[in-house]
Motif scaffolding. Structure first.
Motif, PDB file in Angstrom:
ATOM      1  N   THR A  47       0.834  -1.203   0.000  1.00 53.57           N
ATOM      2  CA  THR A  47       0.000   0.000   0.000  1.00 53.57           C
ATOM      3  C   THR A  47       0.868   1.253   0.000  1.00 53.57           C
ATOM      4  OG1 THR A  47      -1.714  -1.205   1.187  1.00 53.57           O
ATOM      5  CG2 THR A  47      -1.868   1.191   1.206  1.00 53.57           C
ATOM      6  N   ASP A 156      -6.321  -2.394  -4.313  1.00 55.55           N
ATOM      7  CA  ASP A 156      -5.501  -2.968  -3.245  1.00 55.55           C
ATOM      8  C   ASP A 156      -6.234  -4.151  -2.611  1.00 55.55           C
ATOM      9  OD1 ASP A 156      -3.220  -3.028  -1.718  1.00 55.55           O
ATOM     10  OD2 ASP A 156      -3.637  -1.203  -0.577  1.00 55.55           O
ATOM     11  N   GLU A 157      -5.486  -5.187  -2.280  1.00 57.05           N
ATOM     12  CA  GLU A 157      -6.047  -6.386  -1.620  1.00 57.05           C
ATOM     13  C   GLU A 157      -7.125  -7.051  -2.480  1.00 57.05           C
ATOM     14  OE1 GLU A 157      -4.622  -7.606   0.868  1.00 57.05           O
ATOM     15  OE2 GLU A 157      -3.646  -5.975   1.952  1.00 57.05           O
TER      16      GLU A 157
HETATM   17 MG   LIG Z   1      -1.872  -2.845   2.250  1.00 56.96          MG
END
Ligand SMILES: [Mg+2]
Ligand SMILES: Nc1ncnc2c1ncn2[C@@H]1O[C@H](COP(=O)(O)OP(=O)(O)O)[C@@H](O)[C@H]1O
Length: 373
Positions: A47, A156-157
């Motif tokens: 991140t 993200d993720e």
């Molecule tokens: Mg992260």
């Protein structure tokens, strides 16, 4: 300590990787419609990289970066993506700063819009579709055309999609839009490796597997422990840290910078230079332990026991393990009970799935703690 008031602290030490960001952008531009998926364990800096490296580098290259964290919105991933796109669209049209307002007002006045505003029928755009998939498609098209630039969509993720009941349809939508709008949008996904890879193996031949290019996201190298050692030396005139030892500790900590930083901060506060000693102490540190005990206390007794069994290296489904667990009068253990507990632990982020369909305690220090527990 000398008086040259050290302006920086350990917290300010950040490693930037603009070249890595540039290389990803180039790769994306060379394969329109095909996203890249960056995989690495939790807390190694994915991140941070998206935010601190890829975002500024892409902006400089005249992309419109858009970031969405799917982990935070597991129930509605497309809604999360759409929200991020809408925010970006707002940023284009609704000036956020005073300078922006001043800059934009005259443009509006001389633009085509003002004429029609005077006539009282501003040609507003059609309302965005409510259907999340159509809305996604429309938002991408609008943001690209209004900005005049290609969007860099960062999800993200993304492994969250692989875990949702209707994740396949979300994946299919994302794929369809990214293909259709390949001149308007490039995409980067991140995921915590073991889980996502396992999910992809299961769904192999599934949409995600075919369309995204999987890459291992490189963890930070020796530059981070080196920078910490350098700062340590600047704070302690009479002490230095052995860089090789620090590098080994960084490896032991799974290349997780925040943990590494905490270790060196502790060494600095205590004036300790023996890295191995510090690591041992650090693992037994009261604050960390309090956190882990809190985590354990939030789990069901069976999950607690299962965790410590895994930490001690037992395979959770092995016959011997199940016999062992059954010795505890509180439990009647079966393979399916073990599986359900493992899944709960995985969903709460304590465990990660490995490529070989095993499970692994994500936090190496927590695993050490459990071993001794
Ligand atoms: Mg992260
Ligand atoms: N390049 C970096 N330099 C310094 N610290 C970093 C760097 N990348 C990450 N960190 C630290 O590690 C923590 C976890 O990073 P994060 O990006 O949240 O990991 P991930 O997204 O992989 O789970 C951050 O909060 C930050 O403190």
């Amino acid at each position: 300590m000398n008086d040259n008031a050290h302006m920086i602290t350990f917290d300010d030490i950040e490693i930037r990787r603009p070249e890595l960001a540039k290389s990803y952008l180039q790769l994306l531009q060379a394969q329109p419609g095909r996203p890249i998926a960056l995989f690495a364990p939790r807390r190694v800096g994915k991140t941070f990289f998206l935010d601190q490296d890829l975002t500024p580098v892409s902006r400089k290259a005249r992309f419109v970066p858009v970031y969405a964290d799917l982990w935070l919105n597991q129930a509605a991933p497309l809604a999360a993506i759409n929200h991020a796109l809408e925010e970006a669209l707002d940023d284009l049209t609704v000036p956020t700063t005073r300078a922006g307002k001043i800059g934009k007002t005259p443009v509006k006045k001389i633009g085509m819009l003002s004429a029609s505003v005077e006539l009282g029928d501003e040609p507003t755009r059609r309302k965005l579709p409510d259907d999340p998939a159509l809305r996604f498609d429309t938002l991408v098209a609008r943001l690209a055309s209004q900005s005049g630039h290609t969007i860099l969509l960062m999800l993200d993720e993304v492994q969250v999609l692989a875990e949702l009941a209707d994740g396949r349809s979300a994946i299919a939508t994302i794929r369809a839009v990214l293909q259709k709008r390949k001149r308007d949008v490039l995409a980067v996904f991140t995921g915590s490796s073991q889980e996502a890879l396992a999910a992809m193996t299961v769904a192999s031949g599934g949409p995600m597997y075919q369309f995204a290019q999987l890459l291992d996201f490189p963890t930070l190298g020796i530059e981070y422990p080196k920078a910490l050692a350098k700062h340590f030396a600047s704070v302690h005139a009479d002490k230095t840290l052995d860089v090789d030892d620090l590098v080994k500790a960084f490896e032991f900590l799974g290349h997780k910078p925040a943990l590494m930083k905490d270790l060196v901060k502790w060494m600095s506060a205590e004036g300790v230079t023996d890295v191995q000693f510090a690591l041992n102490r650090f693992v037994q540190d009261g604050r960390l332990i309090a956190g882990w005990e809190g985590l354990l206390a939030s789990l069901q007794p069976f999950e607690q026991v299962l965790l410590s069994v895994i930490a001690k290296g037992h395979a959770p489904f092995a016959k011997g393990t199940i016999t062992l667990l059954n010795k505890d009068p509180r439990f009647t253990v079966s393979v399916s009970k073990v599986r359900a507990a493992l899944e709960r632990l995985r969903k709460s982020g304590v465990l990660a799935k490995t490529a070989g369909r095993g499970y692994l305690i994500d936090d190496t220090l927590f695993a050490e703690f459990l071993k001794r527990h």
